[in-house]
Scaffold this motif. Structure first.
Motif, PDB file in Angstrom:
ATOM      1  N   UNK A 229       0.814  -1.207   0.000  1.00 56.06           N
ATOM      2  CA  UNK A 229       0.000   0.000   0.000  1.00 56.06           C
ATOM      3  C   UNK A 229       0.848   1.257   0.000  1.00 56.06           C
ATOM      4  N   UNK A 230       2.018   1.171   0.619  1.00 56.78           N
ATOM      5  CA  UNK A 230       2.881   2.355   0.703  1.00 56.78           C
ATOM      6  C   UNK A 230       3.350   2.805  -0.675  1.00 56.78           C
ATOM      7  N   UNK A 231       3.373   1.914  -1.653  1.00 54.56           N
ATOM      8  CA  UNK A 231       3.784   2.308  -2.992  1.00 54.56           C
ATOM      9  C   UNK A 231       2.815   3.302  -3.622  1.00 54.56           C
ATOM     10  N   UNK A 232       1.570   3.305  -3.139  1.00 53.11           N
ATOM     11  CA  UNK A 232       0.568   4.239  -3.658  1.00 53.11           C
ATOM     12  C   UNK A 232       0.495   5.524  -2.851  1.00 53.11           C
ATOM     13  N   UNK A 256       3.910   1.350  16.100  1.00 53.93           N
ATOM     14  CA  UNK A 256       3.356   0.617  14.952  1.00 53.93           C
ATOM     15  C   UNK A 256       2.806   1.645  13.979  1.00 53.93           C
ATOM     16  N   UNK A 257       3.065   1.424  12.696  1.00 56.68           N
ATOM     17  CA  UNK A 257       2.553   2.339  11.673  1.00 56.68           C
ATOM     18  C   UNK A 257       1.781   1.534  10.640  1.00 56.68           C
ATOM     19  N   UNK A 258       0.623   2.034  10.294  1.00 51.05           N
ATOM     20  CA  UNK A 258      -0.260   1.349   9.353  1.00 51.05           C
ATOM     21  C   UNK A 258      -0.641   2.290   8.221  1.00 51.05           C
ATOM     22  N   UNK A 259      -0.973   1.689   7.091  1.00 47.49           N
ATOM     23  CA  UNK A 259      -1.494   2.432   5.932  1.00 47.49           C
ATOM     24  C   UNK A 259      -2.967   2.061   5.776  1.00 47.49           C
ATOM     25  N   UNK A 260      -3.835   3.039   5.862  1.00 45.52           N
ATOM     26  CA  UNK A 260      -5.276   2.793   5.768  1.00 45.52           C
ATOM     27  C   UNK A 260      -5.876   3.699   4.694  1.00 45.52           C
ATOM     28  N   UNK A 270      -3.714   7.395  -8.762  1.00 45.35           N
ATOM     29  CA  UNK A 270      -2.388   7.143  -9.339  1.00 45.35           C
ATOM     30  C   UNK A 270      -2.464   7.049 -10.867  1.00 45.35           C
ATOM     31  N   UNK A 271      -3.529   6.438 -11.393  1.00 44.19           N
ATOM     32  CA  UNK A 271      -3.680   6.371 -12.844  1.00 44.19           C
ATOM     33  C   UNK A 271      -3.886   7.762 -13.449  1.00 44.19           C
ATOM     34  N   UNK A 272      -4.655   8.593 -12.775  1.00 45.69           N
ATOM     35  CA  UNK A 272      -4.863   9.957 -13.277  1.00 45.69           C
ATOM     36  C   UNK A 272      -3.552  10.738 -13.307  1.00 45.69           C
ATOM     37  N   UNK A 273      -2.764  10.580 -12.271  1.00 39.44           N
ATOM     38  CA  UNK A 273      -1.483  11.284 -12.251  1.00 39.44           C
ATOM     39  C   UNK A 273      -0.541  10.757 -13.336  1.00 39.44           C
ATOM     40  N   UNK A 274      -0.596   9.432 -13.584  1.00 43.10           N
ATOM     41  CA  UNK A 274       0.256   8.866 -14.639  1.00 43.10           C
ATOM     42  C   UNK A 274      -0.163   9.386 -16.015  1.00 43.10           C
ATOM     43  N   UNK A 275      -1.456   9.519 -16.245  1.00 42.49           N
ATOM     44  CA  UNK A 275      -1.929  10.052 -17.530  1.00 42.49           C
ATOM     45  C   UNK A 275      -1.528  11.513 -17.712  1.00 42.49           C
ATOM     46  N   UNK A 276      -1.581  12.276 -16.612  1.00 36.66           N
ATOM     47  CA  UNK A 276      -1.162  13.672 -16.709  1.00 36.66           C
ATOM     48  C   UNK A 276       0.326  13.784 -16.987  1.00 36.66           C
TER      49      UNK A 276
END
Length: 445
Positions: A229-232, A256-260, A270-276
């Protein structure tokens, strides 16, 4: 009817002949009685002897007897005529009844004929196949039938029979498909039951495999999930995540650290940013400027948050079992349009005056925008929304790798030497270890 009238006439003539004798007797008796009475009156008037009256009375009584006989004969003749009339009336009534029956049947047949002529069949509204398709596809058993002498009507009946045959076949096919559907539904229900119980089995299997994973030093699946999840994460939150993970692994920090958040929304963003990023820089710059102008006028859009956030659990550092003594739970989120990282206490009901993060470092209440670009976007008042539980503290920006430049040059302010020494130690001042130490101190104090 003519026969009946003729028989009535002959019957009347016979009756007149039979009735002549009593009638003549009646007339003669009447005239004789009248003569006797007239003679008796004349004797009385003339004063003649009454001896003659006796003979006249005898004759009168005889005439009365004749009258009674004539009356009896007339009554008997009347009774005979009445019986003959009744016997003649029965055939007439039977004939009248037959006439009424024939009239009723005639009206019934006329009504049936009229309804048959006015009958409108439904087959013109039925979408029948064409005659060419009928001669090509219809079975010989239907085509070889002869249902009517009229050729066109016979063809129509055959086409209707073929339509009925096709619909019966379709109904059979539908019944087979319904049966197959029910079988598939039963199979799906059994599979759904198995899938509903599958998480429990996987959970028990996962719990049973933990000793093996610890023995083989395999990575924690939860940790691997958070790494994926951290990759996003946006770059600032990713920097915060990497720093806290490094602090925990290097110094065994009791955190403890979590990604929620929503994985689907994060992938879409992320797809929108890649298209831009794939478009040309000139067009991209124009769109960015237009977007900034539009977003600057949208108050609600200023505080748009990235779909993913970080949740930091801080435990007491002096207890042997830190997981049972959780001090505080922090939430890190990234505001996309303001380009700042905000921090707040998760599930906290305390007001701003009791917020341990407020003034965690001197002159850092979290209400002032941390850099100039944020101030320009917010407008003239430069005020951050005080109703939000998460605020953009300066130490959070340093943890996220967002450089905060001073508003005035160090040479202009005349604080070159002292500011250089402060700038050299700013990374130590806002380090992860220092932030955790101060949070624990504020929570315990």
């Amino acid at each position: 009817m003519e026969l009946i009238s003729m028989s009535d006439g002959s019957m009347q003539r016979e009756m007149s002949k039979d009735a002549m004798a009593p009638l003549e007797l009646l007339r003669e008796s009447k005239s004789s009685i009248e003569e006797i009475i007239s003679r008796m009156l004349s004797i009385k008037n003339q004063g003649l002897p009454k001896s003659e009256n006796r003979e006249l009375l005898t004759q009168m009584f005889l005439n009365f007897i004749n009258l009674r006989q004539a009356n009896r004969a007339i009554l008997m003749e009347e009774e005979r005529v009445r019986r003959e009339r009744e016997s003649s009336k029965s055939p007439m009534d039977l004939t009248s009844l037959q006439l009424h029956n024939l009239t009723y049947e005639k009206s019934h047949y006329l009504k049936a004929t009229r309804s048959s002529r006015e009958f409108k069949s439904k087959y013109p509204n039925i979408d029948l196949i064409s005659e060419q398709d009928f001669f090509r596809d219809a079975p010989e058993a239907i085509k070889s039938q002869t249902l009517s002498n009229d050729a066109s009507h016979d063809l129509m009946l055959k086409r209707l029979n073929f339509e009925l045959h096709q619909r019966k076949e379709v109904c059979k096919l539908r019944a087979e498909l319904e049966q197959r559907k029910n079988c598939l539904l039963e199979a799906n229900s059994e599979r759904a039951k198995f899938l509903s119980s599958l998480p429990l089995h996987l959970k028990s299997l996962k719990k049973a495999s933990l000793p093996v994973q610890n023995q083989l030093s395999l990575p924690n699946p939860k940790k691997l999930k958070y790494h994926d999840l951290a990759e996003l994460l946006p770059p600032p939150l990713y920097v915060v995540y990497s720093k806290f993970m490094a602090q925990k692994e290097a110094f065994e920090e009791k955190i403890d650290i979590e990604v929620s958040g929503s994985l689907k929304d994060a992938q879409s963003y992320a797809r929108q940013q890649a298209e831009l990023n794939q478009e040309s820089s000139d067009d991209d710059g124009k769109r960015q400027r237009k977007r900034l102008k539009k977003e600057s006028s949208d108050e609600a859009g200023l505080y748009r948050v990235h779909p993913l956030k970080l949740v930091l659990h801080i435990y007491a550092d002096e207890t042997p079992d830190p997981k049972s003594h959780k001090l505080v739970m922090l939430k890190f989120e990234y505001l996309l349009k303001l380009n700042v990282v905000c921090v707040g206490i998760e599930e906290s009901q305390d007001g701003p005056e009791r917020n341990i993060l407020c003034n965690l470092f001197p002159d850092d209440a979290g209400l002032e925008p941390p850099h100039q670009s944020t101030k320009l976007i917010l407008g003239d008042d430069h005020a951050f929304d005080e109703s939000r539980t998460s605020r953009p503290y300066k130490w959070a920006q340093h943890l996220a790798g967002i450089e905060v430049l001073p508003e005035m040059s160090l040479f202009v302010t005349g604080k070159n030497n002292t500011q250089n020494s402060d700038t050299a130690s700013v990374s130590d001042h806002y380090s992860v270890q220092t932030v955790l130490r101060r949070i624990r101190a504020q929570k315990k104090g």
